[in-house]
Structures are given as structure tokens and as C-alpha cells.
Write a protein that holds these residues in place. Structure first.
Motif, PDB file in Angstrom:
ATOM      1  N   ASP A  63       0.844  -1.201   0.000  1.00  0.00           N
ATOM      2  CA  ASP A  63       0.000   0.000   0.000  1.00  0.00           C
ATOM      3  C   ASP A  63       0.875   1.246   0.000  1.00  0.00           C
ATOM      4  O   ASP A  63       0.443   2.327  -0.418  1.00  0.00           O
TER       5      ASP A  63
ATOM      6  N   CYS B 171       6.306   3.992  -7.887  1.00  0.00           N
ATOM      7  CA  CYS B 171       5.228   4.505  -7.013  1.00  0.00           C
ATOM      8  C   CYS B 171       4.273   5.363  -7.830  1.00  0.00           C
ATOM      9  O   CYS B 171       3.047   5.231  -7.715  1.00  0.00           O
TER      10      CYS B 171
ATOM     11  N   LYS C 158       0.998   4.453  -5.922  1.00  0.00           N
ATOM     12  CA  LYS C 158       1.319   4.038  -4.553  1.00  0.00           C
ATOM     13  C   LYS C 158       1.938   5.207  -3.809  1.00  0.00           C
ATOM     14  O   LYS C 158       2.731   5.971  -4.373  1.00  0.00           O
TER      15      LYS C 158
END
Ligand code: NAD
Ligand code: UDP
Length: 390
Positions: free
Chosen positions: A92, A128, A133
């Protein structure tokens, strides 16, 4: 403390357990962050590093441990490993701690320093951003470089004005020395990756937080030369001075030990990182100073305090000449330069996360040097005896 499942954030919302890809998890800060996450939260850690000695105690042990199944170690070098994207994708949140971050390397291994702090971080930011993310990236207080006050005449009264030395995320400039002072290779690489992350946020919506640590210190920082690191290695000041104290040698004050630093206890600082992790709405888009403005000393004062504290925790008298002056050229080589003074402004982190450091310098040195003595005194004694015998 047992892992709690009903955690709430600063706004009273329930925090669901999440998976964190922690790059550089085997280092000093990473080891403390892993420990905190595993012992006090329900989150899962995918720990990425080339080493794992400092987190071995978390990786080994019976299945009955409260964190069993919540940490996985992935031994990989982020420079060249295709598994990285997969790990980021199935998490996450990514926390990137990986870096070369020891001043002795900045002027002697400037290429490795720049590659490590800028080039090697690029894929992390890209993965990311492309996979939507969240990223918490570790930068450094060194991006501020020198204070404005350091360029004023020695007798200028403005040197006493906080406007000329307090370091503030949204207003202070970044002031580095000339290129031939390769000390600044690290700060400059960190500054550019900060700017890139900020731009990814502005142009592509990357959710990011940037952390600027101000001299976090505590157990497991760096290594003791000749014991758990190379004999010729030069770690950061806490480990250098610990090594001198353990060996009953004078502590070396670089250029008279006039530079000033503020030191924060690693356990206080880790509380701030946990708040960032668990409060994305308050942390995203921000750059945070994390330090303790109340713990300012010159390096000479640090040496004097460490000498006193070590005497107390070891029960040994200090040596007759506890410190010795050395030039920076002799100690670090050509191209060294120094930050004169580093006091963090705490307004932003206080407002966003309500965080304040708690531990005084004396107290943090007492617990850290107790650890150093317990961990290393016997090994140092044996290595000194062996050297004398041969
Ligand atoms: P550290 O050296 O103890 O930890 C860094 C970890 O990253 C190490 O375990 C290292 O093996 C790992 N690593 C480096 N390159 C890697 C690679 N290519 N692939 C996989 N792993 C790699 O340092 P630390 O004190 O824990 O610092 C962590 C971060 O915080 C760094 O980015 C540093 O610049 C920043 N920082 C720390 C401080 C401080 O006070 N400790 C101050 C300023 C900035
Ligand atoms: N220093 C020193 N003696 C040592 C090691 C470091 O006087 O044995 C000084 C160094 O020149 C700097 C300060 O201590 O002024 C802090 O150094 P550190 O390596 O911890 O990192 P920095 O705060 O400069 O990033």
C-alpha cells in the motif's frame, strides 16, 4: 506491547492494516521502524535490503511471536533487481531509506554517493508514481547546507537572529559550497530527488511525504570499526566517539569541534514516522523536518558529554586527555566541508501531526551508551588484547 488491531488516526478514523515495502529496512532507522511496526501495529513489512543483521531478531524466532508472518525479508539491491516493482505493486505504501549516508563517503566516493542518493532512487519514485502508490522518502537536513548566518561577518549581531539560522521547510534556501568541495555531493543528490518527487506530485499526482532527519541517533547506528565493520571505516560521529571511548582513546574533534548539531533520540523520531504512515491525509504533500531543537550542542560539547556519560555507564574513569583536535583534511581527506549549525523549525510537523520530541540529550546518550557498552566492550577488549599479543 501487543499489536493492536483497533488503531485510530489523529482524526478518529479506524486505521486498516496495510502492507509496507520498506527499502533500506536493514539499516539503523529501518531496524527501529520495523521493530515499532511489528510490536505496536498490525501492519505487514516487506523488508528490502542487502543486509539484515540489524533486523535478525525480528526475522528469526518461533511462530508464536506476535509479529510472526508480518515481516518478510527480501535480499535485493535496488540498483539492478527486477523484483522491486512487484514488491512496490503489492504494497500500500513504500518507505525508501536506502542510501549511502556517511559523510566520510561524500568526498571520497562522490560517484557512489550521487548514484545511490539520486539515480538508484529514480525507479522507486517511478514505480510509485506509475502504480499510484504512496511514497515516504527519506531525504536529509543536509539539503539546507550552510546557514545564511554563516556568511555574515563574525561580529554581526544578525548572527544571533533566528531568521539567519533556523531551518524552515518552506522558506529556507539550500546553500552548498563549491563543486570541488565534494562533501556536498550527497546534499545535492538528495535535493534533486526531493525536487523530482515534488514534481511527480505536482504533475502526475504522486502521493508523497519527504522526511528530513536532523541527526537521529541511538542503538544500532552504524558500526564499531574492527568489530562489526571495517577497521579503517569512518562511521558517523556517534559511532566514532563510541569507538574512541570503548578503546580508551581521545575523541577526535574535526576542525576544533566547533560545528553545531541538534540530536534527536531515534525512538522519538520513529514516533513521527509512524504518525506519517498512519495519517496520510495529514502527511501527503508535505516535507517534514524531524529533529530536536532543544538538544543543540557543538561537537566539542557532545564529546565532553559522551565522555561523562560513558564514565557513568561503564564505571571507568575517563582518560587524562579525553579529546584531540584533528584537521578535516587529515580526518576526511580533500573536499570535506561542513554544515555549521542545524536547528529545525518544528512548526509544520507540529501543526500537521502534533509531534514533539521528548528525550533530552543526556538521557538519550545514557541509554545509547549503555547499549554500546553492553554490546561492544567485551569484543573491543578482546580485539585490543589480540593486537597487543601479535
Ligand atoms: P543506514 O546506512 O543505516 O541505512 C541505509 C540502508 O539502506 C542500509 O541497510 C543499506 O544496506 C541499505 N541500502 C543502501 N543501498 C541499497 C541498495 N542499493 N539496495 C538495497 N539496500 C540498500 O542509514 P540510516 O541512518 O538508517 O538512514 C536511512 C535514510 O535516512 C537515508 O536515506 C539517509 O540519507 C537518511 N538520513 C538519516 C539521518 C540520520 O540521522 N540517521 C540523517 C539524515 C538523513
Ligand atoms: N566529527 C568529529 N569527529 C568524529 C566524527 C565526526 O568531530 O570522529 C564531526 C563532523 O566533522 C561533523 C559532526 O561531527 O561536524 C557530525 O558528523 P556526522 O558524521 O555524524 O554527520 P553530519 O552531522 O555531518 O551529517
Amino acid at each position: 506491547m501487543a499489536a493492536s488491531s483497533a488503531r485510530v488516526d489523529l482524526d478518529g478514523n479506524t486505521i486498516n492494516p496495510f502492507t509496507i515495502c520498506m527499502i533500506g529496512a536493514g539499516g539503523f532507522i529501518g531496524s527501529h521502524l520495523c521493530e515499532k511496526l511489528l510490536t505496536e501495529t498490525p501492519h505487514t513489512v516487506l523488508a528490502v535490503d542487502v543486509y539484515n543483521d540489524k533486523i535478525k531478531h525480528l526475522l528469526e524466532g518461533p511462530d508464536s511471536l506476535p509479529w510472526a508472518g508480518r515481516i518478510q525479508f527480501h535480499r535485493l539491491n535496488i540498483k539492478n533487481d527486477s523484483r522491486l516493482e512487484g514488491l512496490i505493486k503489492c504494497s500500500d505504501l513504500t518507505v525508501n531509506l536506502a542510501a549511502i549516508c556517511t559523510p566520510a563517503d561524500y568526498n571520497t566516493r562522490p560517484l557512489d554517493t550521487i548514484y545511490s542518493n539520486f539515480i538508484d532512487a529514480l525507479p522507486v519514485v517511478k514505480y510509485c508514481s506509475e502504480n499510484n502508490k504512496r511514497l515516504i522518502h527519506f531525504s536529509t537536513c543536509e539539503v539546507y547546507g550552510k546557514t545564511i548566518g554563516s556568511y555574515l561577518p563574525q561580529d554581526s549581531p544578525l548572527r544571533q537572529d533566528p531568521a539567519y539560522y533556523i531551518l524552515k521547510e518552506d522558506t529556507s534556501p539550500c546553500i552548498f559550497g563549491p563543486i570541488e568541495k565534494q562533501r556536498w555531493s550527497y546534499a545535492c543528490a538528495k535535493q534533486l530527488i526531493e525536487r523530482l518527487i515534488y514534481a511527480e506530485g505536482a504533475e502526475n499526482g504522486l502521493e508523497f511525504t519527504i522526511v528530513r532527519p536532523f541527526n537521529w541517533i541511538g542503538p544500532r547506528m552504524d558500526f564499531i570499526p574492527g568489530i562489526d565493520g571495517p577497521s579503517e571505516g569512518v562511521p558517523r560521529v556517534l559511532a566514532c566517539f563510541s569507538n574512541n571511548l570503548l578503546r580508551r582513546e581521545p575523541l577526535k574533534l574535526v576542525d576544533g569541534g566547533e560545528s553545531q548539531r541538534t540530536f534527536v533520540y531515534i525512538k522519538d523520531a520513529i514516533e513521527a514516522v509512524l504518525l506519517m504512515i498512519e495519517n496520510p491525509a495529514r502527511a501527503n504533500g508535505h516535507i517534514f523536518n524531524v529533529g530536536n531543537p532543544n538538544n543543540e550542542v557543538t561537537v566539542r560539547q557532545l564529546a565532553e558529554m559522551m565522555t561523562k556519560v560513558y564514565s557513568k555507564v561503564s564505571g571507568e574513569d575517563s582518560i587524562e586527555t579525553p579529546t584531540v583536535d584533528v584537521s578535516s583534511k587529515e580526518f576526511y581527506g580533500e573536499g570535506y566541508d561542513d554544515s555549521d549549525k542545524r536547528i529545525p523549525d518544528m512548526t509544520i510537523i507540529n501543526k500537521q501531526l502534533g509531534w514533539d520530541p521528548k528525550t533530552s540529550l543526556w538521557d538519550l546518550l545514557e541509554s545509547t551508551l549503555t547499549y554500546q557498552h553492553r554490546t561492544y566492550a567485551e569484543a573491543v577488549k578482546q580485539s585490543v588484547a589480540k593486537a597487543v599479543a601479535s
